[in-house]
Write a protein that holds these residues in place. Structure first.
Motif, PDB file in Angstrom:
ATOM      1  N   ASP A 170      -1.386   0.837  20.675  1.00  0.00           N
ATOM      2  CA  ASP A 170      -0.547   1.964  20.247  1.00  0.00           C
ATOM      3  C   ASP A 170      -1.381   3.151  19.783  1.00  0.00           C
ATOM      4  N   HIS A 171      -2.549   2.886  19.198  1.00  0.00           N
ATOM      5  CA  HIS A 171      -3.386   3.985  18.729  1.00  0.00           C
ATOM      6  C   HIS A 171      -3.908   4.805  19.901  1.00  0.00           C
ATOM      7  N   MET A 172      -4.218   4.138  20.997  1.00  0.00           N
ATOM      8  CA  MET A 172      -4.653   4.876  22.189  1.00  0.00           C
ATOM      9  C   MET A 172      -3.492   5.664  22.775  1.00  0.00           C
ATOM     10  N   ASP A 198       6.921   6.510  23.829  1.00  0.00           N
ATOM     11  CA  ASP A 198       7.520   5.525  24.744  1.00  0.00           C
ATOM     12  C   ASP A 198       7.268   5.894  26.204  1.00  0.00           C
ATOM     13  N   GLN A 199       7.345   7.181  26.533  1.00  0.00           N
ATOM     14  CA  GLN A 199       7.074   7.606  27.901  1.00  0.00           C
ATOM     15  C   GLN A 199       5.631   7.311  28.297  1.00  0.00           C
ATOM     16  N   ILE A 200       4.738   7.508  27.377  1.00  0.00           N
ATOM     17  CA  ILE A 200       3.322   7.242  27.659  1.00  0.00           C
ATOM     18  C   ILE A 200       3.088   5.748  27.840  1.00  0.00           C
ATOM     19  N   LYS A 201       3.658   4.961  26.962  1.00  0.00           N
ATOM     20  CA  LYS A 201       3.449   3.510  27.034  1.00  0.00           C
ATOM     21  C   LYS A 201       4.115   2.887  28.251  1.00  0.00           C
ATOM     22  N   PRO A 209      -5.230  -1.664  28.199  1.00  0.00           N
ATOM     23  CA  PRO A 209      -4.231  -0.947  27.411  1.00  0.00           C
ATOM     24  C   PRO A 209      -3.865   0.416  27.996  1.00  0.00           C
ATOM     25  N   LEU A 210      -4.551   0.825  29.051  1.00  0.00           N
ATOM     26  CA  LEU A 210      -4.398   2.184  29.564  1.00  0.00           C
ATOM     27  C   LEU A 210      -3.256   2.294  30.574  1.00  0.00           C
ATOM     28  N   THR A 211      -2.392   3.260  30.321  1.00  0.00           N
ATOM     29  CA  THR A 211      -1.352   3.607  31.284  1.00  0.00           C
ATOM     30  C   THR A 211      -1.697   4.958  31.913  1.00  0.00           C
ATOM     31  N   SER A 300      -7.879   7.767  26.935  1.00  0.00           N
ATOM     32  CA  SER A 300      -7.578   7.743  25.501  1.00  0.00           C
ATOM     33  C   SER A 300      -8.509   6.807  24.751  1.00  0.00           C
ATOM     34  N   ALA A 301      -8.946   5.732  25.417  1.00  0.00           N
ATOM     35  CA  ALA A 301      -9.870   4.792  24.777  1.00  0.00           C
ATOM     36  C   ALA A 301     -11.181   5.461  24.409  1.00  0.00           C
TER      37      ALA A 301
END
Length: 446
Positions: A170-172, A198-201, A209-211, A300-301
């Motif tokens: 979630d932090h990323m 939510d759209q990002i996830k 973890p990357l979308t 984001s990571a």
């Protein structure tokens, strides 16, 4: 460099809007626009440029010459630069060194890229990959999947950070949400939509973890900066717009890359750590003195692990920095007010100089709705796997004589280029071309 150094100032910047790589615009047009805008911003002609450093990673040799000959065949040295993701910042680093050493008074750093759609791939399969050992160590630690190698390198670094320090995916995602939100006020960004967490996830999964919306898109684009000495600044009455490069450091990989067997280190954290430490020491400041940061958020990571490496937080506290709100407006720092690579796009050769352009506009106070208040120091971070990490610290010029006549580049443009992304027009292009060495041949008119 030893001995007394000259001070180096950015006196002009310019960039194109970053666009979808499926477009048909070619690199000479991209480079011409960015270089012309930077010269126009500085109020000078191409005749004033004594050396040019031109960065790109996708293309043949001497693209720099092909591009800059349009402004004039003045016979200056033109050096083509390739340092992976740090290419644009490396061109700036070289321009700054030339000025600081007193070898020249005015240099142009230009970066551009014409990219292909889709994930980054290896261009040459018949020779050694420069990051092959990193890929091997990552494979031994986590295995290899079908996702792009950069996504796996940085994604695995984020996974390790979560495992070691208690951060979560979630932090990323929150980093990506912040950068997409910031980009809404940047007319140069490829994507300006505000996206919910939510759209990002829930966007398509890329790796770990990357979308999709946590990964920078490829882009076509260009950016440029003119770097000059104190003498040049004062002789041309540019004191009011000059931004000093207070300190800059370029680091390459250390043995820690392989000895620590850390996925965070494989993503270049130690390069960033050492470049940041050196830059802060040279500037005589600490991270606490910085208000705005343009950080290389290719994923984001990478932004997550880079908070640590830059010293913006204590080791292991990057997720706490996010939760506290200290990486956006109203917090301790504003990180990636431009929207970062995640929203703006990543035309690799141009990225470092686009970061420079944003920070120059921020320090001039031109950015209006995305303006960071009360800036004293601005920090830029750019990284290239393989490896190179460049950290640059800027501030407004101080201690210079008062200009004989005040100039505001926005009046020359007829608009504020920090908040309006307009192409260079033919009349303004002609104003910055060489008077002494125009080339109809280079312009394709013969």
């Amino acid at each position: 460099m030893t001995g007394k150094r000259e001070r180096a100032y950015v006196i002009g910047v310019g960039m194109t809007k970053f666009s979808n790589p499926r477009g048909h615009i070619d690199y000479p047009e991209l480079g011409r626009e960015a270089a012309s805008k930077a010269l126009f911003d500085a109020g000078i002609k191409y005749d004033d440029i004594q050396q040019a450093l031109v960065g790109y990673i996708y293309g043949d040799s001497t693209y720099g010459q092909k591009t800059l000959y349009q402004l004039g065949m003045t016979q200056i040295p033109i050096i083509n630069v390739n340092n992976n993701g740090a290419t644009g910042s490396t061109a700036l680093f070289m321009a700054r060194q030339l000025v600081e050493a007193g070898l020249i008074d005015c240099a142009l750093a230009l970066g551009f890229e014409k990219m292909a759609p889709g994930p980054l791939t290896v261009n040459f399969t018949d020779r050694t990959n420069p990051v092959e050992l990193s890929i091997l160590l990552m494979s031994e630690a986590r295995g290899i999947e079908s996702a792009s190698i950069p996504a796996q390198i940085f994604g695995n670094a984020g996974i390790e950070y979560c495992e070691k320090y208690g951060a979560t995916p979630d932090h990323m995602a929150k980093i990506a949400e912040k950068n997409h939100r910031h980009s809404a006020n940047n007319p140069y960004s490829q994507f300006r939509n505000i996206l919910s967490l939510d759209q990002i996830k829930s966007s398509p999964h890329i790796f770990g973890p990357l979308t999709k919306f946590q990964c920078c898109p490829n882009a076509n684009g260009a950016a440029a900066a003119v770097v000059a000495s104190k003498r040049f600044v004062c002789d041309h009455d540019l004191q009011d717009q000059a931004i000093e490069i207070v300190a800059q450091s370029l680091a390459t990989d250390s043995p820690l890359l392989y000895e620590k067997k850390s996925l965070i280190e494989l993503a270049g954290a130690d390069m960033t750590r050492r470049a940041a430490r050196d830059a802060f020491n040279k500037a005589g400041i600490t991270p606490n003195d910085v208000q705005v940061v343009e950080l290389h958020d290719c994923f984001s990571a990478n932004e997550l692990i880079t908070y640590d490496a830059l010293g913006l937080c204590k080791p292991g506290d990057a997720h706490k920095l996010i939760d506290s709100g200290d990486v956006t407006y109203g917090g301790k720092y504003v990180v990636n007010p431009s929207g970062g690579l995640i929203s703006k796009g990543n035309p690799i050769g141009a990225t470092g100089l686009a970061q420079c352009t944003e920070l120059v506009w921020q320090l001039r106070g031109w950015c209006e709705e995305r303006q960071v208040p009360n800036i004293q120091y601005a920090l830029q971070h750019n990284i290239g796997l393989g490896g190179a990490a460049v950290v640059t610290i800027y501030k407004r010029a101080e201690g210079l004589s008062k200009p004989k006549k005040s100039q505001d580049p926005r009046k020359r443009f007829g608009y504020n280029p920090a908040i309006e992304a307009k192409p260079i027009n033919d009349a303004d292009f002609k104003r910055v071309c060489s008077s002494a060495s125009r080339s109809e041949y280079a312009l394709g008119k013969l």
